[in-house]
Write a protein that holds these residues in place. Structure first.
Motif, PDB file in Angstrom:
ATOM      1  N   SER A   1     -45.676 -91.397 -32.826  1.00 40.88           N
ATOM      2  CA  SER A   1     -46.518 -92.496 -32.771  1.00 40.88           C
ATOM      3  C   SER A   1     -47.538 -91.872 -33.960  1.00 40.88           C
ATOM      4  O   SER A   1     -47.515 -90.816 -34.303  1.00 40.88           O
TER       5      SER A   1
ATOM      6  N   TYR B   1     -45.516 -96.350 -45.605  1.00 43.55           N
ATOM      7  CA  TYR B   1     -45.126 -96.422 -44.444  1.00 43.55           C
ATOM      8  C   TYR B   1     -45.970 -96.286 -43.164  1.00 43.55           C
ATOM      9  O   TYR B   1     -46.582 -95.423 -43.279  1.00 43.55           O
ATOM     10  N   SER B   2     -45.894 -97.168 -42.160  1.00 43.73           N
ATOM     11  CA  SER B   2     -46.640 -97.028 -41.095  1.00 43.73           C
ATOM     12  C   SER B   2     -46.183 -97.386 -39.607  1.00 43.73           C
ATOM     13  O   SER B   2     -44.909 -97.934 -39.716  1.00 43.73           O
ATOM     14  N   TYR B   3     -46.808 -96.657 -38.663  1.00 45.30           N
ATOM     15  CA  TYR B   3     -46.233 -97.216 -37.380  1.00 45.30           C
ATOM     16  C   TYR B   3     -47.122 -98.512 -36.962  1.00 45.30           C
ATOM     17  O   TYR B   3     -48.092 -98.598 -37.239  1.00 45.30           O
TER      18      TYR B   3
ATOM     19  N   TYR C   1     -41.516 -99.000 -37.342  1.00 46.59           N
ATOM     20  CA  TYR C   1     -42.005 -98.192 -38.378  1.00 46.59           C
ATOM     21  C   TYR C   1     -41.665 -99.104 -39.703  1.00 46.59           C
ATOM     22  O   TYR C   1     -40.451 -99.470 -39.532  1.00 46.59           O
TER      23      TYR C   1
ATOM     24  N   ASN D   1     -50.757 -97.921 -37.620  1.00 47.64           N
ATOM     25  CA  ASN D   1     -51.119 -96.880 -36.948  1.00 47.64           C
ATOM     26  C   ASN D   1     -52.270 -96.889 -36.209  1.00 47.64           C
ATOM     27  O   ASN D   1     -53.212 -95.947 -36.149  1.00 47.64           O
TER      28      ASN D   1
ATOM     29  N   SER E   1     -49.514 -96.990 -31.780  1.00 51.10           N
ATOM     30  CA  SER E   1     -48.371 -97.555 -32.223  1.00 51.10           C
ATOM     31  C   SER E   1     -47.236 -96.412 -32.482  1.00 51.10           C
ATOM     32  O   SER E   1     -47.404 -95.170 -32.351  1.00 51.10           O
ATOM     33  N   ARG E   2     -45.915 -96.678 -32.588  1.00 53.60           N
ATOM     34  CA  ARG E   2     -44.907 -96.054 -32.345  1.00 53.60           C
ATOM     35  C   ARG E   2     -43.804 -96.628 -32.817  1.00 53.60           C
ATOM     36  O   ARG E   2     -43.363 -97.597 -32.966  1.00 53.60           O
ATOM     37  N   ALA E   3     -42.498 -95.728 -33.128  1.00 48.93           N
ATOM     38  CA  ALA E   3     -41.132 -95.812 -33.146  1.00 48.93           C
ATOM     39  C   ALA E   3     -40.124 -94.730 -32.584  1.00 48.93           C
ATOM     40  O   ALA E   3     -40.638 -93.814 -32.235  1.00 48.93           O
TER      41      ALA E   3
ATOM     42  N   ARG F   1     -38.650-103.259 -40.225  1.00 50.63           N
ATOM     43  CA  ARG F   1     -38.894-102.729 -39.325  1.00 50.63           C
ATOM     44  C   ARG F   1     -37.962-101.905 -38.700  1.00 50.63           C
ATOM     45  O   ARG F   1     -36.895-102.505 -38.463  1.00 50.63           O
TER      46      ARG F   1
END
Length: 99
Positions: A95, A28-30, A21, A54, A73-75, A1
């Motif tokens: 996001s 790859y996903s948030y 993320y 996501n 969802s975000r990074a 992460r």
């Protein structure tokens, strides 16, 4: 992460981690999950957020609080923690909504 945000609550000896993320099954996903690490007993606990990647979140009228609202969802976002009020403030990042 990576790209997650965290803060430490010195009064409870807890480290909190929100979103980020990462890789799920080579995709790859948030994320928008929140975890707490309790230093005293060395345990991680899932506290809130979606258990899917996501997630688009849920919001309502600006300036109106609700337990039903959840951040997307975000990074690479920024958070700051106020130890005196135990409030967390979040700003920006990338996001699942694309903003």
């Amino acid at each position: 992460r990576y790209g997650a945000a965290g803060w430490f609550d010195s009064s409870t000896q807890e480290f909190w981690l929100f979103a980020g993320y990462g890789d799920i099954d080579r995709k790859y996903s948030y994320f928008n999950d929140m975890w707490v690490y309790r230093v005293n007993n060395e345990t991680w606990t899932w506290v809130a957020g979606s258990n899917t990647a996501n997630h688009l979140g849920a919001s309502g009228e600006k300036g109106v609080a609700s337990a039903d609202y959840i951040p997307a969802s975000r990074a690479h976002h920024f958070v700051w923690y106020d130890n005196s009020t135990r409030e967390v403030w979040m700003f920006g990042g990338y996001s699942a909504r694309g903003t």
